[in-house]
Design an enzyme around this catalytic site. Sequence first.
Site, short mmCIF file in Angstrom:
data_model
loop_
_atom_site.label_atom_id
_atom_site.label_comp_id
_atom_site.label_asym_id
_atom_site.label_seq_id
_atom_site.Cartn_x
_atom_site.Cartn_y
_atom_site.Cartn_z
N GLU A 134 13.24 -50.19 1.68
CA GLU A 134 14.26 -50.64 0.73
C GLU A 134 13.57 -50.96 -0.60
OE1 GLU A 134 17.94 -52.36 2.74
OE2 GLU A 134 16.45 -53.93 2.94
N GLY A 166 21.32 -53.52 -4.42
CA GLY A 166 22.40 -54.20 -5.14
C GLY A 166 22.55 -53.80 -6.59
P1 13P Z 1 22.84 -52.83 -1.08
O1 13P Z 1 23.32 -51.74 -0.16
O2 13P Z 1 23.90 -53.81 -1.46
O3 13P Z 1 22.07 -52.29 -2.23
O4 13P Z 1 21.79 -53.72 -0.22
C1 13P Z 1 20.80 -53.07 0.49
C2 13P Z 1 20.13 -54.03 1.39
O5 13P Z 1 19.44 -54.94 0.94
C3 13P Z 1 20.35 -53.88 2.83
O6 13P Z 1 19.49 -54.70 3.57
#
Ligand code: 13P
Length: 256
Positions: free
Chosen positions: A171, A177
């Site tokens: 990630e 986000g």
């Molecule tokens: P988003 O999909 O809101 O970008 O978040 C990703 C996340 O941190 C999943 O653990």
Amino acid sequence: MKSRETIVGGNWKMNTTLAGAPVLAEGVARAVPGGVSVAVFPPFPFLLPVRDALARAGAAGRVALGAQDAYFEPKGAFTGEVSLDMLRECGVTLVLAGHSERRHVLGESDELVGRKASAILAAGMRCVLCIGETLAERESGRTQGVNERQLRAGLRGVGPSNAERLVIAYEPVWAIGTGKAATPTDAREAHGHIRSVLGELLGGTAAERTPIMYGGSVTAANAASLMAQPDVDGALVGGASLKVDEFSAICAAAAG
Ligand code: 13P
């Protein structure tokens, strides 16, 4: 069709309510397709109502119950923390370790994340070890170095024998986000490198078997192109996991 397990997780973070969490869980349970492993990660106080909602929807084995974090000590004077035994009693079968928000907002060190990952696996649960670089690290050409460092520290207590229950989530912090997901090429490069480091640390067989999820602004619109990449074995989804239609469309893309 990939030979590895494909897995999609909904990380609800600090969202939902006592009334809304079971409704979301039931919706997910009814909508997700077969052919993909699915897990939801509700906030701690909603684990039991979500477990019960999944059971009511007949999805107890089909949609796994996950926890967003856990402490590595089994019990004692650790105010505010939650143990793996407590989570197991609530029906949790997999646990995140080292989510970017734990590392960068709450200040968890590589070493602490490693202790958590070992404890999760030792408790017989699946561990989703989360790694990924910040924007500054990417822009200064340190993406691979950061991922390798976080993998080495995170997997210090992991070997071929307990790697069976390991899942990695890549990630990139800058994609979480922000609405700015990694491109399929970014994801392919990072995942390919992660698998080669896994090969060094755990051996080729375990490395080939370990699913590597991608997380960071995954939506129904970009899921298929990300998951078409050879080493992308699923998605860890934040914002889009709070909407049944969006999340089930991502699961359908992962199922192929
Ligand atoms: P988003 O999909 O809101 O970008 O978040 C990703 C996340 O941190 C999943 O653990």
